[in-house]
Design a protein around this motif. Structure first.
Motif, PDB file in Angstrom:
ATOM      1  N   ARG A 135       1.093  -1.197   0.122  1.00 17.62           N
ATOM      2  CA  ARG A 135       0.121   0.130  -0.121  1.00 17.62           C
ATOM      3  C   ARG A 135       0.829   1.178  -0.121  1.00 17.62           C
ATOM      4  N   ASP A 136       2.118   1.172   0.711  1.00 20.46           N
ATOM      5  CA  ASP A 136       2.873   2.378   0.886  1.00 20.46           C
ATOM      6  C   ASP A 136       3.409   2.504  -0.729  1.00 20.46           C
ATOM      7  N   LEU A 137       3.764   1.487  -1.246  1.00 21.85           N
ATOM      8  CA  LEU A 137       4.360   1.753  -2.901  1.00 21.85           C
ATOM      9  C   LEU A 137       3.259   2.212  -3.748  1.00 21.85           C
ATOM     10  N   ILE A 138       1.721   1.642  -3.605  1.00 14.40           N
ATOM     11  CA  ILE A 138       0.729   2.137  -4.326  1.00 14.40           C
ATOM     12  C   ILE A 138       0.679   3.774  -4.102  1.00 14.40           C
ATOM     13  N   ASN A 139       0.607   4.411  -2.850  1.00 21.22           N
ATOM     14  CA  ASN A 139       0.532   5.475  -2.240  1.00 21.22           C
ATOM     15  C   ASN A 139       1.534   6.526  -2.997  1.00 21.22           C
ATOM     16  N   VAL A 140       2.613   5.910  -3.270  1.00 16.74           N
ATOM     17  CA  VAL A 140       3.824   6.491  -3.686  1.00 16.74           C
ATOM     18  C   VAL A 140       3.235   6.828  -5.549  1.00 16.74           C
ATOM     19  N   VAL A 141       3.288   5.583  -5.911  1.00 20.57           N
ATOM     20  CA  VAL A 141       2.833   5.846  -7.393  1.00 20.57           C
ATOM     21  C   VAL A 141       1.587   6.557  -7.566  1.00 20.57           C
ATOM     22  N   ASP A 142       0.470   6.417  -6.844  1.00 19.76           N
ATOM     23  CA  ASP A 142      -0.616   7.214  -7.060  1.00 19.76           C
ATOM     24  C   ASP A 142      -0.326   8.855  -7.153  1.00 19.76           C
ATOM     25  N   THR A 143       0.572   9.251  -5.975  1.00 19.29           N
ATOM     26  CA  THR A 143       0.948  10.717  -5.925  1.00 19.29           C
ATOM     27  C   THR A 143       1.639  11.117  -7.178  1.00 19.29           C
ATOM     28  N   ALA A 144       2.584  10.286  -7.723  1.00 20.15           N
ATOM     29  CA  ALA A 144       3.389  10.570  -8.845  1.00 20.15           C
ATOM     30  C   ALA A 144       2.467  10.784  -9.871  1.00 20.15           C
ATOM     31  N   LYS A 145       1.487   9.794  -9.993  1.00 19.29           N
ATOM     32  CA  LYS A 145       0.167  10.065 -11.205  1.00 19.29           C
ATOM     33  C   LYS A 145      -0.418  11.120 -11.057  1.00 19.29           C
ATOM     34  N   SER A 146      -0.611  11.722  -9.851  1.00 19.10           N
ATOM     35  CA  SER A 146      -1.517  13.094  -9.826  1.00 19.10           C
ATOM     36  C   SER A 146      -0.713  14.462  -9.964  1.00 19.10           C
ATOM     37  N   LYS A 147       0.608  14.161 -10.285  1.00 20.80           N
ATOM     38  CA  LYS A 147       1.426  15.030 -10.523  1.00 20.80           C
ATOM     39  C   LYS A 147       1.675  15.257 -11.797  1.00 20.80           C
ATOM     40  N   GLY A 148       0.929  14.574 -13.000  1.00 18.33           N
ATOM     41  CA  GLY A 148       1.209  14.841 -14.259  1.00 18.33           C
ATOM     42  C   GLY A 148       2.241  13.540 -15.045  1.00 18.33           C
ATOM     43  N   ARG A 149       2.210  12.537 -14.550  1.00 27.76           N
ATOM     44  CA  ARG A 149       3.168  11.655 -14.827  1.00 27.76           C
ATOM     45  C   ARG A 149       2.418  10.236 -15.296  1.00 27.76           C
ATOM     46  N   GLY A 156       4.680   1.752 -17.030  1.00 21.45           N
ATOM     47  CA  GLY A 156       5.699   1.327 -16.151  1.00 21.45           C
ATOM     48  C   GLY A 156       4.885   0.022 -14.976  1.00 21.45           C
ATOM     49  N   LEU A 157       3.736   0.508 -14.793  1.00 22.12           N
ATOM     50  CA  LEU A 157       3.004  -0.597 -13.813  1.00 22.12           C
ATOM     51  C   LEU A 157       2.651  -1.822 -14.355  1.00 22.12           C
ATOM     52  N   ALA A 158       2.475  -1.751 -15.724  1.00 27.86           N
ATOM     53  CA  ALA A 158       2.562  -3.166 -16.400  1.00 27.86           C
ATOM     54  C   ALA A 158       3.793  -3.944 -16.200  1.00 27.86           C
ATOM     55  N   ARG A 159       4.920  -3.482 -15.943  1.00 29.40           N
ATOM     56  CA  ARG A 159       5.956  -4.147 -15.782  1.00 29.40           C
ATOM     57  C   ARG A 159       6.404  -4.239 -14.266  1.00 29.40           C
ATOM     58  N   GLY A 160       5.615  -3.727 -13.403  1.00 29.12           N
ATOM     59  CA  GLY A 160       5.872  -3.725 -11.832  1.00 29.12           C
ATOM     60  C   GLY A 160       5.772  -2.599 -11.314  1.00 29.12           C
ATOM     61  N   LEU A 161       5.213  -2.380 -10.158  1.00 32.27           N
ATOM     62  CA  LEU A 161       5.142  -1.087  -9.327  1.00 32.27           C
ATOM     63  C   LEU A 161       6.353  -0.381  -9.219  1.00 32.27           C
ATOM     64  N   ALA A 162       7.479  -0.889  -8.792  1.00 31.14           N
ATOM     65  CA  ALA A 162       8.659  -0.181  -8.928  1.00 31.14           C
ATOM     66  C   ALA A 162       9.130   0.408  -9.934  1.00 31.14           C
ATOM     67  N   LYS A 163       9.461  -0.488 -10.960  1.00 33.56           N
ATOM     68  CA  LYS A 163       9.755  -0.057 -12.440  1.00 33.56           C
ATOM     69  C   LYS A 163       8.807   1.060 -12.956  1.00 33.56           C
ATOM     70  N   GLY A 164       7.827   0.856 -12.544  1.00 30.57           N
ATOM     71  CA  GLY A 164       6.636   2.025 -12.995  1.00 30.57           C
ATOM     72  C   GLY A 164       6.983   3.282 -12.306  1.00 30.57           C
ATOM     73  N   LEU A 165       7.419   3.248 -11.181  1.00 27.70           N
ATOM     74  CA  LEU A 165       7.735   4.575 -10.331  1.00 27.70           C
ATOM     75  C   LEU A 165       8.978   5.217 -11.096  1.00 27.70           C
ATOM     76  N   ALA A 166       9.932   4.437 -11.434  1.00 30.32           N
ATOM     77  CA  ALA A 166      11.211   4.808 -11.944  1.00 30.32           C
ATOM     78  C   ALA A 166      10.762   5.496 -13.505  1.00 30.32           C
ATOM     79  N   GLU A 167       9.903   4.691 -14.106  1.00 26.63           N
ATOM     80  CA  GLU A 167       9.696   5.275 -15.456  1.00 26.63           C
ATOM     81  C   GLU A 167       8.717   6.623 -15.316  1.00 26.63           C
ATOM     82  N   GLY A 168       7.983   6.648 -14.313  1.00 32.48           N
ATOM     83  CA  GLY A 168       7.174   7.727 -14.023  1.00 32.48           C
ATOM     84  C   GLY A 168       8.178   9.430 -13.621  1.00 32.48           C
ATOM     85  N   LEU A 169       8.934   8.726 -12.891  1.00 29.52           N
ATOM     86  CA  LEU A 169      10.107   9.884 -12.592  1.00 29.52           C
ATOM     87  C   LEU A 169      10.819  10.319 -13.657  1.00 29.52           C
ATOM     88  N   ALA A 170      11.262   9.336 -14.418  1.00 34.69           N
ATOM     89  CA  ALA A 170      11.829   9.682 -15.970  1.00 34.69           C
ATOM     90  C   ALA A 170      10.986  10.435 -16.851  1.00 34.69           C
TER      91      ALA A 170
END
Length: 220
Positions: A135-149, A156-170
């Motif tokens: 749930r912590d990871l989901i919250n991080v991802v959701d926060t990033a999504k709400s900021k335009g990524r 990235g989510l299709a290839r895993g939560l962590a990798k999705g976060l990295a791609e979102g940041l990129a």
């Protein structure tokens, strides 16, 4: 069964309309008076009856008894959803996986619930902790999504939560997001990795989840 009836009563003006109440007894024995009569009769529907007129006296109170020892159908003989439920309830303690005949979604939910219910105390504690990390990871991802990524993270989510976060940041970087904001997201990832490390998770697993290298995790 009288309590669900009583609880429907309302104070003040009321039309006395009651919902039906069903009692379902799943029995691991056979009623003594039924032994020898019909060994294949496993379902009994009981309602209140007017003895003199042989008619149903009250149709909103019904008792259903299932004598499981008398249910002897094999998996190949299951022909209805009712049969499948009885088969699942009778053999659930012995099954290691879902039988081919029980592939409906409701049975997947049943087996998921049964698996968790069978956890030891230690397994339940680890399960609850893994949910918290997830749930912590989901919250991080959701926060990033709400900021335009959103687009970068969805890919990235299709290839895993962590990798999705990295791609979102990129993706955020390519769109010119402020470096301070990105650094804040990176700190969240590091904090989650630090928690996992403190819980004793293997470095390789933490690296896969967080996107950090094992060297970076060791230095946290």
């Amino acid at each position: 069964t009288t309590f669900p009836i009583q609880e429907q009563a309302k104070k003040g003006k009321w039309n006395f309309k009651l919902d039906a109440v069903y009692f379902v007894g799943i029995l691991d024995f056979v009623f003594s008076e039924n032994k020898g009569n019909d060994e294949f009769c496993y379902r009994h529907d009981v309602m209140l009856m007017d003895i003199k007129h042989k008619t149903v006296f009250y149709d909103k109170l019904r008792y259903i008894y299932l004598e499981m020892p008398n249910f002897k159908k094999t998996e190949k003989e299951l022909s209805s959803v009712f049969d499948k439920w009885l088969y699942a309830l009778k053999f659930l303690p012995e099954l290691q996986k879902r039988p081919a005949k029980l592939q409906e979604r409701v049975f997947k939910n049943l087996f998921d619930v049964a698996e968790v219910a069978n956890f030891t105390d230690a397994e339940m504690l680890a399960y609850e902790e893994s949910l918290k990390v997830y749930r912590d990871l989901i919250n991080v991802v959701d926060t990033a999504k709400s900021k335009g990524r959103k687009k970068g993270l969805e890919e990235g989510l299709a290839r895993g939560l962590a990798k999705g976060l990295a791609e979102g940041l990129a993706k955020g970087r390519t769109e010119g997001r402020a470096e301070g904001e990105l650094a804040g997201e990176a700190r969240k990832v590091q904090e989650i990795a630090r928690k996992l490390k403190a819980k004793g998770y293997p470095l390789a697993d933490i690296a896969e989840i967080s996107g950090l290298t094992e060297s970076e995790i060791k230095n946290l």
